[in-house]
Scaffold this active site. Structure first.
Site, PDB file in Angstrom:
ATOM      1  N   ASP A  30     -22.930 -89.713 106.215  1.00  0.00           N
ATOM      2  CA  ASP A  30     -24.354 -90.053 106.209  1.00  0.00           C
ATOM      3  C   ASP A  30     -25.103 -89.047 105.336  1.00  0.00           C
ATOM      4  OD1 ASP A  30     -26.341 -91.799 108.374  1.00  0.00           O
ATOM      5  OD2 ASP A  30     -27.244 -90.230 107.136  1.00  0.00           O
ATOM      6  N   ASN A  84     -27.288 -99.256 115.684  1.00  0.00           N
ATOM      7  CA  ASN A  84     -28.700 -99.601 115.751  1.00  0.00           C
ATOM      8  C   ASN A  84     -28.879-101.034 115.260  1.00  0.00           C
ATOM      9  OD1 ASN A  84     -29.467 -97.022 116.642  1.00  0.00           O
ATOM     10  ND2 ASN A  84     -29.506 -96.241 114.540  1.00  0.00           N
ATOM     11  N   GLY A  90     -34.019 -99.305 115.825  1.00  0.00           N
ATOM     12  CA  GLY A  90     -33.910 -98.177 114.901  1.00  0.00           C
ATOM     13  C   GLY A  90     -33.078 -98.450 113.670  1.00  0.00           C
ATOM     14  N   GLN A  91     -32.787 -99.736 113.399  1.00  0.00           N
ATOM     15  CA  GLN A  91     -31.977-100.050 112.206  1.00  0.00           C
ATOM     16  C   GLN A  91     -32.851 -99.981 110.963  1.00  0.00           C
ATOM     17  OE1 GLN A  91     -30.059-103.901 112.288  1.00  0.00           O
ATOM     18  NE2 GLN A  91     -28.809-103.442 110.491  1.00  0.00           N
ATOM     19  N   SER A  92     -32.465 -99.133 110.021  1.00  0.00           N
ATOM     20  CA  SER A  92     -33.248 -98.997 108.782  1.00  0.00           C
ATOM     21  C   SER A  92     -32.547 -99.613 107.582  1.00  0.00           C
ATOM     22  CB  SER A  92     -33.544 -97.518 108.500  1.00  0.00           C
ATOM     23  OG  SER A  92     -32.345 -96.793 108.341  1.00  0.00           O
ATOM     24  N   HIS A  97     -23.586-101.401 110.323  1.00  0.00           N
ATOM     25  CA  HIS A  97     -22.889-100.111 110.210  1.00  0.00           C
ATOM     26  C   HIS A  97     -22.762 -99.486 111.584  1.00  0.00           C
ATOM     27  CE1 HIS A  97     -27.197 -99.554 109.513  1.00  0.00           C
ATOM     28  NE2 HIS A  97     -27.084 -98.359 110.101  1.00  0.00           N
ATOM     29  N   HIS A  99     -22.455 -95.874 113.371  1.00  0.00           N
ATOM     30  CA  HIS A  99     -22.541 -94.417 113.246  1.00  0.00           C
ATOM     31  C   HIS A  99     -21.451 -93.778 114.112  1.00  0.00           C
ATOM     32  CE1 HIS A  99     -26.839 -94.195 111.663  1.00  0.00           C
ATOM     33  NE2 HIS A  99     -26.863 -95.413 112.206  1.00  0.00           N
TER      34      HIS A  99
END
Ligand code: AMP
Length: 111
Positions: A30, A84, A90-92, A97, A99
């Site tokens: 990340d 997320n 909170g998914q940006s 994906h 984490h």
């Protein structure tokens, strides 16, 4: 998807620090790590999030967590996996994906 940053990373158009790759997925460090160990598991096929993804692919990716946790040195001490999903989740980045975070004692709850 040409406008998806993770698709562009997978295509090699944007540099990344890759720690794992096979025919279905990659794992990268990340760019803004939340802990000493923070990698993202990305399917090569684009899915916006876990709700639209092939469950077999999600199962496959989760099956790689032990290998990666071992490789990254967090298997014994523990780690967290997070997916997320959506704005309030909170998914940006809208490319599924997972984490994998560890390397220190993590707090809970996350908010
Ligand atoms: P999320 O908020 O769950 O969608 O997570 C997206 C993650 O992608 C964040 O932890 C970002 O730091 C990370 N990220 C964004 N752009 C990049 C990039 N180019 N390389 C590596 N990680 C990235």
């Amino acid at each position: 998807m040409s406008d998806c940053i993770f698709c562009r990373i997978i295509a090699g158009e944007i540099p990344s620090q890759k720690v794992y790759e096979d025919e279905k997925m990659i794992a990268i460090k990340d760019v803004a790590p939340a802990a000493p160990v923070h990698v993202l598991l990305l399917p090569k096929q684009h899915y916006d999030n876990i709700m639209t993804a092939d469950p077999e692919l999600v199962k496959y990716m989760l099956g790689k967590v032990e290998t990666l946790a071992t490789q990254l040195g967090v298997k014994e001490k523990g780690f967290r996996i997070v997916i997320n999903t959506g704005k309030e989740g909170g998914q940006s980045v809208n490319h599924l994906h997972i984490h994998l975070i560890g390397g220190k004692e993590l707090g809970w709850p996350p908010c």
